[in-house]
Design a protein around this motif. Structure first.
Motif, PDB file in Angstrom:
ATOM      1  N   SER A   1      60.860   2.554  64.427  1.00  0.00           N
ATOM      2  CA  SER A   1      62.094   2.919  65.126  1.00  0.00           C
ATOM      3  C   SER A   1      62.106   2.364  66.535  1.00  0.00           C
ATOM      4  N   PHE A   2      60.946   2.375  67.190  1.00  0.00           N
ATOM      5  CA  PHE A   2      60.856   1.822  68.535  1.00  0.00           C
ATOM      6  C   PHE A   2      61.190   0.329  68.524  1.00  0.00           C
ATOM      7  N   ALA A   3      60.667  -0.384  67.529  1.00  0.00           N
ATOM      8  CA  ALA A   3      60.912  -1.829  67.455  1.00  0.00           C
ATOM      9  C   ALA A   3      62.377  -2.119  67.159  1.00  0.00           C
ATOM     10  N   HIS A   4      62.986  -1.334  66.285  1.00  0.00           N
ATOM     11  CA  HIS A   4      64.395  -1.566  65.957  1.00  0.00           C
ATOM     12  C   HIS A   4      65.293  -1.327  67.167  1.00  0.00           C
TER      13      HIS A   4
ATOM     14  N   HIS B   1      64.414  -1.588  70.273  1.00  0.00           N
ATOM     15  CA  HIS B   1      64.184  -2.683  71.215  1.00  0.00           C
ATOM     16  C   HIS B   1      64.947  -3.934  70.809  1.00  0.00           C
ATOM     17  N   ASP B   2      64.978  -4.223  69.500  1.00  0.00           N
ATOM     18  CA  ASP B   2      65.665  -5.432  69.032  1.00  0.00           C
ATOM     19  C   ASP B   2      67.174  -5.328  69.263  1.00  0.00           C
ATOM     20  N   VAL B   3      67.745  -4.138  68.998  1.00  0.00           N
ATOM     21  CA  VAL B   3      69.178  -3.971  69.196  1.00  0.00           C
ATOM     22  C   VAL B   3      69.535  -4.068  70.678  1.00  0.00           C
ATOM     23  N   ALA B   4      68.715  -3.438  71.541  1.00  0.00           N
ATOM     24  CA  ALA B   4      68.988  -3.494  72.979  1.00  0.00           C
ATOM     25  C   ALA B   4      68.862  -4.924  73.495  1.00  0.00           C
ATOM     26  N   SER B   5      67.856  -5.628  73.002  1.00  0.00           N
ATOM     27  CA  SER B   5      67.683  -7.015  73.441  1.00  0.00           C
ATOM     28  C   SER B   5      68.844  -7.883  72.970  1.00  0.00           C
ATOM     29  N   ALA B   6      69.323  -7.657  71.720  1.00  0.00           N
ATOM     30  CA  ALA B   6      70.440  -8.445  71.206  1.00  0.00           C
ATOM     31  C   ALA B   6      71.738  -8.119  71.936  1.00  0.00           C
ATOM     32  N   ALA B   7      71.848  -6.893  72.476  1.00  0.00           N
ATOM     33  CA  ALA B   7      73.065  -6.498  73.187  1.00  0.00           C
ATOM     34  C   ALA B   7      73.064  -6.932  74.638  1.00  0.00           C
ATOM     35  N   GLY B   8      72.084  -7.744  75.048  1.00  0.00           N
ATOM     36  CA  GLY B   8      72.077  -8.284  76.394  1.00  0.00           C
ATOM     37  C   GLY B   8      71.137  -7.584  77.354  1.00  0.00           C
ATOM     38  N   GLN B   9      70.342  -6.627  76.887  1.00  0.00           N
ATOM     39  CA  GLN B   9      69.387  -5.949  77.746  1.00  0.00           C
ATOM     40  C   GLN B   9      68.024  -6.623  77.566  1.00  0.00           C
TER      41      GLN B   9
ATOM     42  N   ALA C   1      71.603   9.738  65.806  1.00  0.00           N
ATOM     43  CA  ALA C   1      72.558   8.691  65.436  1.00  0.00           C
ATOM     44  C   ALA C   1      72.201   7.361  66.112  1.00  0.00           C
ATOM     45  N   ALA C   2      71.747   7.424  67.373  1.00  0.00           N
ATOM     46  CA  ALA C   2      71.348   6.188  68.060  1.00  0.00           C
ATOM     47  C   ALA C   2      70.132   5.564  67.390  1.00  0.00           C
ATOM     48  N   SER C   3      69.181   6.396  66.980  1.00  0.00           N
ATOM     49  CA  SER C   3      67.980   5.856  66.334  1.00  0.00           C
ATOM     50  C   SER C   3      68.301   5.302  64.946  1.00  0.00           C
ATOM     51  N   LEU C   4      69.040   6.087  64.147  1.00  0.00           N
ATOM     52  CA  LEU C   4      69.393   5.603  62.809  1.00  0.00           C
ATOM     53  C   LEU C   4      70.311   4.384  62.883  1.00  0.00           C
ATOM     54  N   GLY C   5      71.220   4.387  63.869  1.00  0.00           N
ATOM     55  CA  GLY C   5      72.109   3.230  64.006  1.00  0.00           C
ATOM     56  C   GLY C   5      71.345   1.949  64.274  1.00  0.00           C
ATOM     57  N   ALA C   6      70.318   2.055  65.115  1.00  0.00           N
ATOM     58  CA  ALA C   6      69.518   0.858  65.391  1.00  0.00           C
ATOM     59  C   ALA C   6      68.747   0.420  64.153  1.00  0.00           C
ATOM     60  N   ASN C   7      68.246   1.393  63.381  1.00  0.00           N
ATOM     61  CA  ASN C   7      67.507   1.026  62.171  1.00  0.00           C
ATOM     62  C   ASN C   7      68.412   0.333  61.150  1.00  0.00           C
ATOM     63  N   VAL C   8      69.627   0.874  61.001  1.00  0.00           N
ATOM     64  CA  VAL C   8      70.560   0.274  60.044  1.00  0.00           C
ATOM     65  C   VAL C   8      71.053  -1.092  60.537  1.00  0.00           C
ATOM     66  N   ALA C   9      71.258  -1.216  61.853  1.00  0.00           N
ATOM     67  CA  ALA C   9      71.766  -2.479  62.393  1.00  0.00           C
ATOM     68  C   ALA C   9      70.796  -3.618  62.168  1.00  0.00           C
TER      69      ALA C   9
END
Length: 223
Positions: A22-25, A27-35, A76-84
C-alpha cells in the motif's frame, strides 16, 4: 506456545507485506500526480497515520461518528491508490481530478488529524471536570451533615427505658375490731402521748396490746 508464536509471526508478516504494497502504491500515485521527491514519500505516511488515528478513535469508544468518517476517507485514499495502480488509470497521463485530489490531500489529512486529536483531548479533559463536580458535591454534603460547633453538639436521642410491669398486690380482707378493744387502745395511746409527748406508733401499740400486726394496723387506723 509455538503455535501461538507462529500465528503471531504469520499475521505480522502479512501486515508488513500489505503495508509495504500500500505504501508503494500511494507513492506511485503521488509521484504520477506531480508530487516528486520527498513529497511523494510523505503521502503514504500521511494516509497511514490518518488511518491509524481514526482506528484508535474507534477503539477508544469516544466520538465514533468522527472516527468512522475519517477512517473511511483514509481507507478510500489507500484503496483508491491500490486500484489506480492496477492498470485502470494511465499513470503517465493522470487526469486532472486525480491531480486535484492528490494536491488537496495534505489539507484534508491535517484537518482530520486536528479534529481527531482535539476531540480526544476534550474527552480526556471532561473526565477530571466531572470528577471535580462529584468531589465538590461530596464536600458540600459532608459540610451539611456536620453539626455546627456554635450550636452545640446534638445529644443522641435515646429511647426511654422500659418500665417494669406493675405487680398486683392482693387486697387483704377487712379486719373487724371490737369496740372495746378500740376504747382500750385509745387509753393506751393517750397514756403514751402523755408520757412521751408523741403519738403512739403501730409497733408500740401492737406490743402494748399483744395483738397481731393486721389487727394493730386496723386499730391504728381507727384511732
Amino acid at each position: 506456545m509455538r503455535a501461538h508464536l507462529a500465528r503471531v509471526d504469520a499475521v505480522l508478516v502479512q501486515a508488513l507485506i500489505a503495508a509495504a504494497l500500500s505504501f508503494a502504491h500511494l507513492h506511485d500515485v503521488a509521484s504520477a500526480a506531480g508530487q516528486d521527491g520527498w513529497k511523494a514519500w510523505a503521502y503514504p505516511v500521511s494516509v497511514d497515520l490518518l488511518l491509524v488515528a481514526a482506528w484508535r478513535r474507534l477503539r477508544s469508544g469516544d466520538a465514533k461518528a468522527s472516527g468512522w468518517c475519517w477512517f473511511v476517507i483514509a481507507l478510500a485514499a489507500s484503496l483508491g491508490a491500490n486500484v489506480a495502480t492496477a492498470g485502470l488509470l494511465d499513470l503517465h497521463q493522470v487526469p486532472a481530478w486525480l491531480r486535484i485530489l492528490v494536491a488537496g490531500w495534505p489539507a484534508v489529512a491535517f484537518l482530520g488529524g486536528t479534529l481527531l486529536a482535539h476531540s480526544a483531548s476534550a474527552s480526556t479533559d471532561s473526565a477530571p471536570e466531572a470528577a471535580d463536580v462529584v468531589e465538590d458535591q461530596d464536600e458540600r454534603d459532608g459540610r451539611e451533615n456536620t453539626p455546627d460547633p456554635a450550636l452545640g453538639q446534638a445529644e443522641p436521642t435515646t429511647s426511654p427505658a422500659p418500665q417494669p410491669a406493675p405487680v398486683a398486690v392482693p387486697e387483704l380482707p377487712a379486719v373487724s375490731v371490737p369496740a372495746a378493744l378500740v376504747e382500750h387502745a385509745r387509753k393506751v395511746a393517750a397514756e403514751h402521748h402523755t408520757r412521751t409527748g408523741t403519738p403512739i406508733d403501730t409497733p408500740t401499740l401492737r406490743a402494748r396490746l399483744g395483738v397481731p400486726a393486721p389487727l394493730a394496723e386496723a386499730i391504728t387506723a381507727r384511732l
